[in-house]
Design a protein around this motif. Structure first.
Motif, PDB file in Angstrom:
ATOM      1  N   LYS A 102       1.389 -11.033  -1.577  1.00  0.00           N
ATOM      2  CA  LYS A 102       2.760 -11.237  -2.045  1.00  0.00           C
ATOM      3  C   LYS A 102       2.857 -11.196  -3.565  1.00  0.00           C
ATOM      4  N   ASP A 103       1.718 -11.190  -4.225  1.00  0.00           N
ATOM      5  CA  ASP A 103       1.669 -11.161  -5.681  1.00  0.00           C
ATOM      6  C   ASP A 103       2.047  -9.770  -6.189  1.00  0.00           C
ATOM      7  N   LYS A 104       3.185  -9.668  -6.862  1.00  0.00           N
ATOM      8  CA  LYS A 104       3.687  -8.363  -7.308  1.00  0.00           C
ATOM      9  C   LYS A 104       2.754  -7.686  -8.303  1.00  0.00           C
ATOM     10  N   SER A 105       1.936  -8.474  -9.011  1.00  0.00           N
ATOM     11  CA  SER A 105       1.012  -7.892  -9.982  1.00  0.00           C
ATOM     12  C   SER A 105      -0.155  -7.170  -9.297  1.00  0.00           C
ATOM     13  N   LYS A 106      -0.353  -7.433  -8.004  1.00  0.00           N
ATOM     14  CA  LYS A 106      -1.446  -6.807  -7.249  1.00  0.00           C
ATOM     15  C   LYS A 106      -0.958  -5.640  -6.397  1.00  0.00           C
ATOM     16  N   ILE A 107       0.298  -5.706  -5.974  1.00  0.00           N
ATOM     17  CA  ILE A 107       0.855  -4.687  -5.081  1.00  0.00           C
ATOM     18  C   ILE A 107       0.878  -3.316  -5.760  1.00  0.00           C
ATOM     19  N   GLY A 108       0.407  -2.316  -5.019  1.00  0.00           N
ATOM     20  CA  GLY A 108       0.387  -0.952  -5.541  1.00  0.00           C
ATOM     21  C   GLY A 108      -0.911  -0.586  -6.220  1.00  0.00           C
ATOM     22  N   LYS A 109      -1.791  -1.563  -6.422  1.00  0.00           N
ATOM     23  CA  LYS A 109      -3.083  -1.312  -7.051  1.00  0.00           C
ATOM     24  C   LYS A 109      -4.177  -1.232  -5.989  1.00  0.00           C
ATOM     25  N   GLN A 110      -5.317  -0.699  -6.369  1.00  0.00           N
ATOM     26  CA  GLN A 110      -6.456  -0.615  -5.455  1.00  0.00           C
ATOM     27  C   GLN A 110      -7.325  -1.859  -5.601  1.00  0.00           C
ATOM     28  N   VAL A 111      -7.655  -2.470  -4.467  1.00  0.00           N
ATOM     29  CA  VAL A 111      -8.544  -3.618  -4.485  1.00  0.00           C
ATOM     30  C   VAL A 111     -10.001  -3.156  -4.419  1.00  0.00           C
ATOM     31  N   SER A 112     -10.208  -1.975  -3.856  1.00  0.00           N
ATOM     32  CA  SER A 112     -11.508  -1.302  -3.842  1.00  0.00           C
ATOM     33  C   SER A 112     -11.235   0.186  -3.718  1.00  0.00           C
ATOM     34  N   ALA A 113     -12.272   0.987  -3.795  1.00  0.00           N
ATOM     35  CA  ALA A 113     -12.087   2.449  -3.772  1.00  0.00           C
ATOM     36  C   ALA A 113     -11.315   2.899  -2.540  1.00  0.00           C
ATOM     37  N   GLY A 114     -10.143   3.457  -2.762  1.00  0.00           N
ATOM     38  CA  GLY A 114      -9.342   3.999  -1.665  1.00  0.00           C
ATOM     39  C   GLY A 114      -8.557   2.982  -0.873  1.00  0.00           C
ATOM     40  N   VAL A 115      -8.641   1.695  -1.225  1.00  0.00           N
ATOM     41  CA  VAL A 115      -7.924   0.650  -0.479  1.00  0.00           C
ATOM     42  C   VAL A 115      -6.797   0.090  -1.337  1.00  0.00           C
ATOM     43  N   LEU A 116      -5.578   0.376  -0.921  1.00  0.00           N
ATOM     44  CA  LEU A 116      -4.384  -0.017  -1.670  1.00  0.00           C
ATOM     45  C   LEU A 116      -3.890  -1.390  -1.216  1.00  0.00           C
ATOM     46  N   VAL A 117      -3.321  -2.144  -2.158  1.00  0.00           N
ATOM     47  CA  VAL A 117      -2.701  -3.432  -1.824  1.00  0.00           C
ATOM     48  C   VAL A 117      -1.218  -3.205  -1.569  1.00  0.00           C
ATOM     49  N   TYR A 118      -0.775  -3.582  -0.359  1.00  0.00           N
ATOM     50  CA  TYR A 118       0.626  -3.415   0.037  1.00  0.00           C
ATOM     51  C   TYR A 118       1.347  -4.757   0.005  1.00  0.00           C
ATOM     52  N   ASP A 119       2.662  -4.674  -0.080  1.00  0.00           N
ATOM     53  CA  ASP A 119       3.499  -5.865  -0.025  1.00  0.00           C
ATOM     54  C   ASP A 119       3.471  -6.426   1.402  1.00  0.00           C
ATOM     55  N   MET A 120       3.402  -7.751   1.528  1.00  0.00           N
ATOM     56  CA  MET A 120       3.375  -8.378   2.852  1.00  0.00           C
ATOM     57  C   MET A 120       4.588  -8.002   3.699  1.00  0.00           C
ATOM     58  N   LYS A 121       5.714  -7.706   3.049  1.00  0.00           N
ATOM     59  CA  LYS A 121       6.909  -7.357   3.820  1.00  0.00           C
ATOM     60  C   LYS A 121       6.728  -6.044   4.582  1.00  0.00           C
ATOM     61  N   ASP A 122       5.712  -5.250   4.181  1.00  0.00           N
ATOM     62  CA  ASP A 122       5.446  -3.980   4.855  1.00  0.00           C
ATOM     63  C   ASP A 122       4.281  -4.083   5.843  1.00  0.00           C
ATOM     64  N   LEU A 123       3.880  -5.310   6.161  1.00  0.00           N
ATOM     65  CA  LEU A 123       2.705  -5.540   7.009  1.00  0.00           C
ATOM     66  C   LEU A 123       2.777  -4.796   8.340  1.00  0.00           C
ATOM     67  N   LYS A 124       3.860  -4.980   9.062  1.00  0.00           N
ATOM     68  CA  LYS A 124       3.974  -4.393  10.392  1.00  0.00           C
ATOM     69  C   LYS A 124       3.958  -2.863  10.333  1.00  0.00           C
ATOM     70  N   LYS A 125       4.722  -2.311   9.406  1.00  0.00           N
ATOM     71  CA  LYS A 125       4.823  -0.849   9.291  1.00  0.00           C
ATOM     72  C   LYS A 125       3.489  -0.220   8.924  1.00  0.00           C
ATOM     73  N   VAL A 126       2.820  -0.766   7.916  1.00  0.00           N
ATOM     74  CA  VAL A 126       1.558  -0.190   7.441  1.00  0.00           C
ATOM     75  C   VAL A 126       0.448  -0.356   8.477  1.00  0.00           C
ATOM     76  N   CYS A 127       0.410  -1.505   9.142  1.00  0.00           N
ATOM     77  CA  CYS A 127      -0.631  -1.736  10.150  1.00  0.00           C
ATOM     78  C   CYS A 127      -0.507  -0.747  11.310  1.00  0.00           C
ATOM     79  N   LYS A 128       0.719  -0.436  11.675  1.00  0.00           N
ATOM     80  CA  LYS A 128       0.928   0.544  12.740  1.00  0.00           C
ATOM     81  C   LYS A 128       0.545   1.945  12.267  1.00  0.00           C
ATOM     82  N   GLN A 129       0.903   2.274  11.041  1.00  0.00           N
ATOM     83  CA  GLN A 129       0.575   3.597  10.491  1.00  0.00           C
ATOM     84  C   GLN A 129      -0.928   3.817  10.418  1.00  0.00           C
TER      85      GLN A 129
END
Length: 217
Positions: free
Chosen positions: A117-144
Protein backbone atom coordinates in the motif's frame (compact mmCIF):
# COMPACT_ATOMS: atom_id res chain seq x y z
CA UNK A 1 -7.68 -33.24 -1.77
CA UNK A 2 -5.83 -33.32 1.53
CA UNK A 3 -5.68 -36.69 3.25
CA UNK A 4 -6.61 -36.13 6.92
CA UNK A 5 -5.00 -39.44 7.86
CA UNK A 6 -1.52 -38.12 7.06
CA UNK A 7 -0.09 -36.05 9.94
CA UNK A 8 1.23 -32.60 8.98
CA UNK A 9 4.62 -33.29 10.64
CA UNK A 10 5.00 -36.23 8.22
CA UNK A 11 4.62 -33.89 5.24
CA UNK A 12 7.22 -31.53 6.69
CA UNK A 13 9.63 -34.42 7.23
CA UNK A 14 9.13 -35.53 3.62
CA UNK A 15 10.50 -32.15 2.52
CA UNK A 16 13.51 -32.73 4.78
CA UNK A 17 14.02 -36.23 3.33
CA UNK A 18 13.92 -34.75 -0.16
CA UNK A 19 16.63 -32.23 0.68
CA UNK A 20 18.77 -34.96 2.23
CA UNK A 21 18.35 -37.12 -0.88
CA UNK A 22 19.31 -34.15 -3.06
CA UNK A 23 22.57 -33.82 -1.14
CA UNK A 24 23.28 -37.53 -1.51
CA UNK A 25 22.66 -37.33 -5.25
CA UNK A 26 25.04 -34.36 -5.55
CA UNK A 27 27.66 -36.46 -3.79
CA UNK A 28 27.18 -39.30 -6.26
CA UNK A 29 25.32 -41.64 -3.90
CA UNK A 30 22.85 -43.85 -5.77
CA UNK A 31 21.56 -46.10 -2.98
CA UNK A 32 20.53 -45.33 0.58
CA UNK A 33 18.55 -46.85 3.45
CA UNK A 34 16.26 -45.67 6.22
CA UNK A 35 19.15 -46.10 8.67
CA UNK A 36 21.48 -44.07 6.48
CA UNK A 37 18.89 -41.28 6.14
CA UNK A 38 18.17 -41.44 9.86
CA UNK A 39 21.86 -41.11 10.72
CA UNK A 40 22.14 -38.09 8.42
CA UNK A 41 19.07 -36.40 9.90
CA UNK A 42 19.46 -37.52 13.54
CA UNK A 43 16.04 -39.16 13.74
CA UNK A 44 14.83 -42.75 14.07
CA UNK A 45 14.88 -45.03 11.02
CA UNK A 46 11.47 -46.36 12.09
CA UNK A 47 10.07 -42.82 11.77
CA UNK A 48 11.28 -42.58 8.18
CA UNK A 49 9.78 -45.96 7.29
CA UNK A 50 6.48 -44.99 8.93
CA UNK A 51 6.33 -41.65 7.10
CA UNK A 52 6.99 -43.27 3.72
CA UNK A 53 4.48 -46.07 4.40
CA UNK A 54 1.60 -43.59 4.19
CA UNK A 55 2.29 -43.33 0.45
CA UNK A 56 3.13 -46.90 -0.55
CA UNK A 57 6.10 -49.23 -0.70
CA UNK A 58 9.53 -47.78 -1.39
CA UNK A 59 12.72 -49.81 -1.72
CA UNK A 60 13.33 -53.40 -0.72
CA UNK A 61 14.30 -54.92 2.60
CA UNK A 62 18.02 -55.53 2.65
CA UNK A 63 18.52 -53.48 -0.52
CA UNK A 64 17.38 -50.00 0.49
CA UNK A 65 16.19 -47.14 -1.65
CA UNK A 66 17.22 -45.97 -5.08
CA UNK A 67 18.01 -42.29 -4.44
CA UNK A 68 16.67 -41.04 -7.80
CA UNK A 69 13.44 -43.05 -7.59
CA UNK A 70 12.71 -42.05 -4.00
CA UNK A 71 13.44 -38.40 -4.80
CA UNK A 72 11.07 -38.53 -7.75
CA UNK A 73 8.32 -40.15 -5.68
CA UNK A 74 8.59 -37.56 -2.92
CA UNK A 75 8.75 -34.81 -5.53
CA UNK A 76 5.39 -35.91 -6.94
CA UNK A 77 3.84 -36.33 -3.47
CA UNK A 78 4.84 -32.79 -2.49
CA UNK A 79 3.79 -31.31 -5.84
CA UNK A 80 7.34 -30.28 -6.63
CA UNK A 81 7.02 -31.69 -10.12
CA UNK A 82 4.97 -28.58 -10.94
CA UNK A 83 5.86 -24.89 -11.18
CA UNK A 84 4.16 -22.62 -8.65
CA UNK A 85 3.44 -18.93 -9.21
CA UNK A 86 3.88 -16.89 -6.04
CA UNK A 87 2.92 -13.37 -4.95
CA UNK A 88 4.43 -11.51 -2.00
CA UNK A 89 1.98 -9.44 0.02
CA UNK A 90 3.83 -6.76 1.96
CA UNK A 91 7.15 -5.46 0.67
CA UNK A 92 8.95 -4.56 3.88
CA UNK A 93 12.41 -5.85 4.76
CA UNK A 94 11.20 -9.44 5.01
CA UNK A 95 9.11 -9.37 1.84
CA UNK A 96 11.97 -7.83 -0.13
CA UNK A 97 14.41 -10.42 1.20
CA UNK A 98 12.12 -13.27 0.18
CA UNK A 99 11.67 -11.77 -3.29
CA UNK A 100 15.43 -11.82 -3.77
CA UNK A 101 16.01 -15.35 -2.46
CA UNK A 102 17.33 -17.35 -5.42
CA UNK A 103 16.61 -20.69 -3.77
CA UNK A 104 12.90 -20.37 -4.51
CA UNK A 105 13.16 -20.83 -8.27
CA UNK A 106 15.49 -23.81 -7.84
CA UNK A 107 12.63 -25.51 -6.00
CA UNK A 108 9.90 -24.59 -8.48
CA UNK A 109 8.51 -21.44 -6.81
CA UNK A 110 8.46 -18.35 -9.03
CA UNK A 111 7.77 -14.86 -7.65
CA UNK A 112 5.50 -13.23 -10.22
CA UNK A 113 4.29 -10.14 -8.36
CA UNK A 114 4.48 -8.21 -5.11
CA UNK A 115 1.88 -5.97 -3.47
CA UNK A 116 1.97 -3.08 -1.02
CA UNK A 117 0.00 0.00 0.00
CA UNK A 118 3.07 2.22 0.23
CA UNK A 119 2.89 4.55 -2.79
CA UNK A 120 6.67 5.02 -2.73
CA UNK A 121 7.10 1.30 -3.51
CA UNK A 122 4.30 0.82 -6.05
CA UNK A 123 5.50 0.65 -9.64
CA UNK A 124 9.07 -0.22 -8.68
CA UNK A 125 10.84 -3.57 -8.89
CA UNK A 126 11.44 -5.40 -5.63
CA UNK A 127 13.71 -7.86 -7.47
CA UNK A 128 14.68 -8.52 -11.08
CA UNK A 129 11.48 -8.64 -13.12
CA UNK A 130 9.16 -8.50 -10.09
CA UNK A 131 7.02 -5.37 -9.95
CA UNK A 132 5.29 -4.00 -6.84
CA UNK A 133 1.56 -3.47 -7.45
CA UNK A 134 -1.01 -1.52 -5.49
CA UNK A 135 -3.03 -3.71 -3.10
CA UNK A 136 -6.22 -2.42 -4.70
CA UNK A 137 -5.21 -4.35 -7.84
CA UNK A 138 -4.60 -7.61 -5.94
CA UNK A 139 -7.47 -9.61 -7.40
CA UNK A 140 -6.95 -8.47 -10.99
CA UNK A 141 -3.17 -9.01 -11.05
CA UNK A 142 -3.34 -12.38 -9.28
CA UNK A 143 -5.79 -13.65 -11.87
CA UNK A 144 -3.69 -12.28 -14.74
CA UNK A 145 -0.52 -13.90 -13.45
CA UNK A 146 -2.24 -17.10 -12.31
CA UNK A 147 -0.92 -16.88 -8.77
CA UNK A 148 -1.10 -20.14 -6.81
CA UNK A 149 0.48 -19.13 -3.48
CA UNK A 150 0.63 -15.91 -1.48
CA UNK A 151 3.44 -15.11 0.94
CA UNK A 152 1.98 -12.87 3.62
CA UNK A 153 4.52 -10.56 5.26
CA UNK A 154 2.43 -7.75 6.74
CA UNK A 155 2.00 -6.53 10.35
CA UNK A 156 -0.17 -8.67 12.62
CA UNK A 157 -2.68 -5.82 12.98
CA UNK A 158 -3.74 -6.06 9.33
CA UNK A 159 -2.91 -9.70 8.55
CA UNK A 160 -6.45 -11.09 8.97
CA UNK A 161 -8.03 -8.46 6.71
CA UNK A 162 -5.33 -8.87 4.06
CA UNK A 163 -5.65 -12.67 4.22
CA UNK A 164 -9.38 -12.34 3.55
CA UNK A 165 -8.57 -10.24 0.49
CA UNK A 166 -6.18 -12.97 -0.68
CA UNK A 167 -8.93 -15.59 -0.34
CA UNK A 168 -11.16 -13.51 -2.64
CA UNK A 169 -8.57 -13.78 -5.44
CA UNK A 170 -9.01 -17.55 -5.58
CA UNK A 171 -5.55 -18.34 -4.17
CA UNK A 172 -5.67 -21.59 -2.18
CA UNK A 173 -2.40 -21.44 -0.23
CA UNK A 174 -0.88 -18.85 2.10
CA UNK A 175 2.56 -18.86 3.70
CA UNK A 176 1.96 -16.64 6.71
CA UNK A 177 4.88 -14.75 8.27
CA UNK A 178 2.61 -12.50 10.35
CA UNK A 179 2.72 -13.45 14.06
CA UNK A 180 -0.99 -14.20 14.25
CA UNK A 181 -3.26 -17.18 13.61
CA UNK A 182 -5.50 -16.58 10.62
CA UNK A 183 -9.19 -17.46 10.68
CA UNK A 184 -9.90 -18.61 7.12
CA UNK A 185 -12.11 -21.20 5.36
CA UNK A 186 -10.96 -24.83 5.62
CA UNK A 187 -10.39 -24.93 1.86
CA UNK A 188 -7.48 -22.50 2.28
CA UNK A 189 -4.15 -24.09 3.17
CA UNK A 190 -2.12 -21.96 5.60
CA UNK A 191 1.45 -22.58 6.73
CA UNK A 192 2.55 -20.34 9.60
CA UNK A 193 6.17 -19.25 9.97
CA UNK A 194 7.09 -17.50 13.22
CA UNK A 195 10.79 -16.93 13.87
CA UNK A 196 10.19 -15.96 17.50
CA UNK A 197 8.54 -19.30 18.29
CA UNK A 198 11.50 -21.15 16.77
CA UNK A 199 13.90 -18.97 18.76
CA UNK A 200 11.99 -19.70 21.98
CA UNK A 201 12.15 -23.43 21.26
CA UNK A 202 15.88 -23.03 20.65
CA UNK A 203 16.44 -21.23 23.95
CA UNK A 204 14.55 -24.01 25.72
CA UNK A 205 16.92 -26.56 24.21
CA UNK A 206 19.91 -24.48 25.27
CA UNK A 207 18.83 -24.13 28.90
CA UNK A 208 17.75 -27.79 29.01
CA UNK A 209 21.20 -28.87 27.88
CA UNK A 210 22.75 -26.67 30.54
CA UNK A 211 20.52 -28.33 33.14
CA UNK A 212 19.55 -27.36 36.67
CA UNK A 213 16.92 -24.85 35.55
CA UNK A 214 15.80 -22.74 38.51
CA UNK A 215 12.31 -21.33 38.25
CA UNK A 216 11.82 -17.99 39.95
CA UNK A 217 8.70 -16.12 40.93
Amino acid sequence: MKNPKIPKPTIKRLAVYYRCLENKKINGIQKTSSKDLADSLHIKASQIRKDLSYFGEFGKRGVGYDVDKLMNSIKIILGLDKKWNVAIIGVGNLGAAIANYTGLEKNGFFIKAAFDKDKSKIGKQVSAGVLVYDMKDLKKVCKQKKIDIAILSVPASVAQNVAEEIVETGIKGILNFAPISLNLPDKISVENVDFTISLKALTYDIVSNIGNIELKD
